[in-house]
Design an enzyme around this catalytic site. Sequence first.
Site, mmCIF file in Angstrom:
data_model
loop_
_atom_site.group_PDB
_atom_site.id
_atom_site.type_symbol
_atom_site.label_atom_id
_atom_site.label_comp_id
_atom_site.label_asym_id
_atom_site.label_seq_id
_atom_site.Cartn_x
_atom_site.Cartn_y
_atom_site.Cartn_z
ATOM 1 N N SER A 76 53.777 67.710 48.573
ATOM 2 C CA SER A 76 54.899 68.614 48.707
ATOM 3 C C SER A 76 56.256 67.944 48.529
ATOM 4 C CB SER A 76 54.865 69.301 50.077
ATOM 5 O OG SER A 76 55.037 68.335 51.108
ATOM 6 N N LYS A 94 64.145 64.603 51.769
ATOM 7 C CA LYS A 94 63.333 65.822 51.654
ATOM 8 C C LYS A 94 63.889 66.885 52.598
ATOM 9 C CE LYS A 94 58.450 67.252 51.927
ATOM 10 N NZ LYS A 94 57.066 66.786 52.155
ATOM 11 N N SER A 150 51.372 64.134 50.776
ATOM 12 C CA SER A 150 52.609 64.652 50.189
ATOM 13 C C SER A 150 53.652 63.620 49.775
ATOM 14 C CB SER A 150 53.266 65.644 51.137
ATOM 15 O OG SER A 150 52.658 66.886 50.966
HETATM 16 N N1 GLN Z 1 48.940 69.074 49.766
HETATM 17 C C1 GLN Z 1 48.512 69.001 51.123
HETATM 18 C C2 GLN Z 1 48.661 70.342 51.769
HETATM 19 O O1 GLN Z 1 48.977 71.252 51.096
HETATM 20 C C3 GLN Z 1 49.291 67.970 51.851
HETATM 21 C C4 GLN Z 1 50.629 68.421 52.265
HETATM 22 C C5 GLN Z 1 51.444 67.365 52.928
HETATM 23 O O2 GLN Z 1 51.061 66.183 52.973
HETATM 24 N N2 GLN Z 1 52.534 67.791 53.512
HETATM 25 O O3 GLN Z 1 48.447 70.519 52.932
#
Ligand code: GLN
Length: 488
Positions: A154, A79, A178
């Site tokens: 994400s 990532k 994420s």
């Molecule tokens: N979707 C969640 C957010 O927008 C989690 C993001 C993540 O785990 N990095 O904060």
Amino acid sequence: MSLNKLTITKAADGLRKKQFSSLELTEAVFSQIKKTDEEIGAFLLLAEEEAQNQAKEIDKKLARGEKLGGIAGIPAAIKDNILVKGLKCTAGSKILENYLAPYDATVVSKLKEAGAVIIGKTNMDEFAMGSSTENSAFKKTKNPQDLSCVPGGSSGGSAAAVAANETIFALGSDTGGSIRQPAAFCGVVGLKPTYGAVSRFGLMAMASSLDQIGPLTKSVEDSQIVFDAIYGKDRLDSTSVASKFQNPADIGNLRIGLPKEYFAQGLEPEVEKSVRSAIEKFSDSGAKIKEISLPFSEYALACYYIIMPSEVSANLARYDGIKYGLSKERDNLLNVYLASRQEGFGDEVRRRVMLGTYTLSAGYYDAYYLKAQKVRTLIKRDFEKAFREVDLIMTPTSPTPAFKLGEKIEDPIKMYLSDIYTVPMNLAGLPALSLPCGRAVRGSGSAEPGGSSGGLPISLQIIGPQWSEPKIFSAALYFEKKFNGLTS
Ligand code: GLN
């Protein structure tokens, strides 16, 4: 079977038996990327030459008969918020568009030491803020299972790359879901480890009290292999701790908790049906299933959306147009800050920085941030209490299968709701694994009921107490082995 479709276990076996070389495996992955990634958009950067060189090194070692570990010679995608020395690392943000990583993240050095072949960097929501990968400053990633749908986020690029067989495995980061939510949307296995299990040195910090790095893989066994390669105390990350793992589960004596609050309003009936029937399968071997209650989980999302932006506003202060990345020339320092951040950050990042600055400011700190910290303790206690009665907790990973591209991007609250089942574990620091358990018949849970995109993956989330990864893996393995045919 094409080499790029192999799991780590099978690929490692083939390498050991000299059925193919690491270079051939790496080339198979790149040829798949060339075939499919223009459409899917999982990668932001490919490191083909470096990868070929790494693979050749491993092949030499194999030829010399050196004994290598399970991930030696296996292609891995990283990532783009995790540093790989010498490669650009953008975190999906314009502000870091040209930022070159000066060193390897600890997880990357560990993978390299174990002989993994780093093939490239994957797309993500900017600074890991989002649930669909649509917040990337560079491109949209599509779900390989249905190109009209998002891959989740994400870590959407990592999940899509694994699902499209463009890599053998990938690393992602999970602050509120994420790793698990994109794994669920793309039909792969995703693990968020216990807070402190894996070093975050070299991970661009989003919300430091929540972030963890973890694997996205094609199988549970692979997830365990990668986790084994990356966990451990690191003197470069003071939040990492020496592991004290629990024993694996004995399925016959396993006590499984089903939190009633996670099977409530907002959960799509098809997801509920599939997840419940997956959980029932555990009783075939004598596991006891029991309804439990986690009453404070109701407040988890609200609590998360105070704590996370607060930490984001502090962590992202370092991107000031001076120290890293994009810098706008202006007549004075304040204007340099303002212009660089205005131009470098996207809407979602700016929204969260503003929210976080507000919740931390004098006069509001007690009402929001401090209150949220207290609620966080209550959420954690709920789990502690539940784990006195059960060994593992099982829930859906996400209330719906993958949604359509564009469906939620204009409505942040709707987007935030897709993390309703994943955020509590980050707040409590618990490990949780998402694995496919079925497929939606009618599909996407999109705006139009009865939409045409059938067959999207549905996933089960297995949650355990801190350091229960071996227990989670054994339960997940049991399900995967026994019911694999049902899920693919
Ligand atoms: N979707 C969640 C957010 O927008 C989690 C993001 C993540 O785990 N990095 O904060």
